[in-house]
Each structure stands twice: as structure tokens, then as C-alpha cells.
Write an enzyme that holds these catalytic residues in place. Structure first.
Site, PDB file in Angstrom:
ATOM      1  N   GLU A 129     149.168  56.902  -8.144  1.00  0.00           N
ATOM      2  CA  GLU A 129     149.353  56.554  -9.553  1.00  0.00           C
ATOM      3  C   GLU A 129     148.104  55.886 -10.121  1.00  0.00           C
ATOM      4  OE1 GLU A 129     151.125  52.781 -10.527  1.00  0.00           O
ATOM      5  OE2 GLU A 129     152.228  52.839  -8.620  1.00  0.00           O
ATOM      6  N   LYS A 140     159.835  46.185  -6.110  1.00  0.00           N
ATOM      7  CA  LYS A 140     159.254  44.878  -6.383  1.00  0.00           C
ATOM      8  C   LYS A 140     160.316  43.791  -6.228  1.00  0.00           C
ATOM      9  CE  LYS A 140     155.871  46.842  -9.564  1.00  0.00           C
ATOM     10  NZ  LYS A 140     156.320  48.248  -9.495  1.00  0.00           N
TER      11      LYS A 140
END
Length: 373
Positions: free
Chosen positions: A49, A223
């Protein structure tokens, strides 16, 4: 077996040609010559990414880390393919290379007669185009930071239509990777269900993308600022296979443990050998360790069965680099309180939380984040 390999190669070529023969009036996706050659030859390619460059960490760590990640992929025998939208054009490039077309005589992808010529032109890109994102352009992307729009699937059309620069998130990167036939994508941490998501309905599009796009995502988990138990429940609802590397406990991004058990732990065969092309890049080096995922068979089966969804493979951060769980949770709670007080919501919340957690922990979270990438 040879005919099967030939058929697979032909399918990959057809898939690529449907998407990456841009014309001046209708630019679609630009693929670097190296990535195209690897895909057309059946060699392993790993998608990366670009949000890591613009939003994931400050300059110059962002640029240095992006180069290090690419080097790790190369050392493992695969070709890295960083995905971003540059001036409104989706690009799938080697981090230090992009494609600038000079010829105005490129064939149209919809023309069956020109299909073979289209593929030949792409394969011979180095003869007609300039390949290489120079140091100034790399610096520009790194320095742009948040000026480059954080681009999820929903934002792609807008960023392209308005010719903006877009840093692709997990969902957008998966979308473009699947479009050209890259089946494996490596990232730091995916999005998930936000804490208090049962009230806010704040759920990352990364999860729905995993439920509808056949790309295997290798990460350090979700996360830890998010609600990990609810994220795993949501992934189950989406039909996503969730596995971990040598553990039955889902990692918590900054730390090895989360308290959440999962059913699948992929055993591995430690090896210093190059990536095997059979699994299209499911061999790779993560956190400094070479390994061959037995999960490559899982990825291969998922694709052959046309299940239509992705696979999430979580790789815990090495113990010696793991942050203190209690320290991180305390910092997260403080950051969450501040976010509510400042009414920070939506796609602005995650960058704010990560930045504040890094400040509160004196840089410990950023150090762990860099190591995980």
C-alpha cells in the site's frame, strides 16, 4: 500439468490486458514493466500500500521504511508492487519505478484483433517508455504526507475523476491488486471495528473488502486502537478465513497477544530459499524471518474455488520488539478520550489516535509500527 500452467498464464495475461492498456483519452491502470513481466511470467508479486508513505509515519521515516519493505520483498525472491493513484491515474509500480507512456499508437484493450499487440507493447515497455520514479518524485510523495488523499475503495472514482494524488488504504490496494491478478498483499495493520462501534457503526471498509476480494492479506493483525474481538466477529460474518503464524492467538499489532483465540495457526517450514512461484507470492519474509507459508495451499484453494473473498494472515511482532501491553492500552484509552472530547470521528480518527499514542508512549508505538512493516 504444463497445459494447466499455460492456461493459468493465459488467464493472467487476459486479465491484465483488460485493465492496463491505457490511452490518452481513457487512462485506466498503469503497471510498471517489471511488475507486468513478473505477472505475465507467473512469478511471485507482492502488493504494497501507499498510505504508509503519506499517512503512516512522518518524513523521513516513511520513505526509509517504504524502501526497506521493498528490499525485504526482493530478498525473498518476489517483485514488490507499490500501489497509488498519481495525478488521477492508478499506478501499480515498483517503488522506484513508474510508467510514462510516450507512444500515441497504443492499441485499445477492447479490440480483440489488437489484444496480442497490446500485450506485446506492454511487455516491450522499456523500449518506448521511461521507467523509474526519480528521487524528486519519491521525495514529493513522502513530503506530501496528508496532502495526498487517504483513498479507500469508496474514494477511488473521485480521486481518479479529479486527477488527485491518492494514497491507497488496505481496501483500495486490495481492489487494484485483484484487478491485475496480484493475490498477496503485505501491510502493517488492517482496519477493523472501532471501539464503541456498536454505537457509532464505525467499521473499516478493509473488512468488507476482505469479504469480497480474493487477495490474501499478511499483516501484524488489526490496529490495537480498535475493537479486536468485534473485528474478528465481523470477519467471520464476512466469510473471511483468519489465520496466524505459529500461534492460535490473534496478535494485537503493537504486542503479540490480544486475548482473542483463533482456530487456524499456519505451521511453517523455515527456509532461506527464494519464493516459490506456485503460490504466487505466498512465500515471503516477515519481521526478518524467511518462511514458506503452508497457508499458501489455503490461498491457492481459496482462489481455485472462486470463493470470492480474501484471507487474513496475522504475523505477531517479534517478542523483543513488542511494546508493553499495559503501556499501550493506557495510551490508547487516553487518546480515545481526547478524540471524543475533540469530536474527531470518521477517517480522521485513526491517524489522530495513532499519532497521539505515539506521543504518549514517547515514540515506542512508532518504533513497533516501523518494525512490523
Amino acid at each position: 500439468m504444463a497445459s494447466s500452467s499455460s492456461a493459468a498464464a493465459a488467464k493472467r495475461l487476459s486479465n491484465i490486458s483488460n485493465h492496463i492498456c491505457p490511452t490518452d483519452s481513457n487512462p485506466l491502470v498503469k503497471v510498471s514493466a517489471e511488475v507486468f513481466q513478473a505477472l505475465s511470467s507467473g512469478l511471485p508479486v507482492v502488493a504494497l500500500e501507499s498510505t504508509i508513505i503519506s499517512h503512516g509515519m512522518p518524513y523521513p521515516q516513511n520513505l526509509e521504511t517504504a524502501k526497506e519493505v521493498e528490499a525485504i520483498v526482493r530478498e525473498s525472491g518476489a517483485v514488490p508492487a507499490t500501489i497509488a493513484i498519481l495525478d488521477g491515474i492508478p499506478c501499480i509500480v515498483v517503488l522506484v519505478g513508474t510508467v510514462r507512456h510516450r507512444s500515441s499508437q497504443r492499441p485499445m484493450p477492447g479490440d480483440r484483433v489488437n489484444r496480442e499487440l497490446c500485450l506485446k507493447t506492454l511487455a516491450d515497455e522499456e523500449l518506448t517508455v521511461s521507467v523509474g520514479l526519480n528521487s524528486e518524485q519519491l521525495e514529493r510523495l513522502a513530503r506530501l504526507g496528508k496532502s495526498a488523499q487517504k483513498t479507500a475503495r469508496r474514494d477511488i472514482a473521485y480521486v481518479v475523476a479529479t486527477k488527485r494524488n491518492g494514497a491507497t488504504t488496505v481496501s483500495a490496494t486490495m481492489f487494484f491488486a485483484a484487478m491485475v491478478g496480484i493475490p498477496v498483499f503485505v501491510t502493517g495493520g488492517t482496519g477493523g471495528v472501532h471501539r464503541h462501534g456498536e454505537h457509532t457503526m464505525d467499521i473499516s471498509s478493509d473488512l468488507t473488502e476482505l469479504g469480497r476480494t480474493p487477495v490474501a492479506v499478511v499483516s501484524a493483525g488489526v490496529k490495537s486502537i480498535l475493537d479486536i474481538p468485534r473485528t474478528l466477529e465481523y470477519l467471520e460474518t464476512q466469510g473471511v478465513c483468519v489465520a496466524a503464524y505459529k500461534t492460535n492467538e490473534f496478535p494485537s499489532f503493537f504486542t503479540q497477544t490480544s486475548g482473542c483465540k483463533i482456530d487456524i495457526a499456519f505451521p511453517v517450514q523455515t527456509s532461506s530459499k527464494s519464493v516459490k512461484s506456485r503460490c504466487y507470492g505466498s512465500d515471503m519474509r516477515i519481521n526478518g524471518v524467511f518462511f514458506f507459508l503452508v497457508g499458501g495451499d489455503n490461498i491457492d484453494a481459496n482462489r481455485k474455488l472462486n470463493l470470492g473473498n480474501g484471507v487474513l494472515i496475522a504475523v505477531p511482532i517479534p517478542k523483543e520488539h513488542s511494546a508493553s501491553g499495559s503501556l499501550m492500552e493506557s495510551a490508547i484509552q487516553q487518546a480515545l478520550t481526547e478524540a471524543r472530547e475533540k469530536n474527531i470521528t470518521g477517517n480522521a480518527e485513526t491517524p489522530f489516535l495513532l499519532a497521539r499514542v505515539n506521543e504518549i508512549t514517547g515514540g515506542a508505538s512508532l518504533a513497533s509500527s516501523i518494525l512490523e512493516r
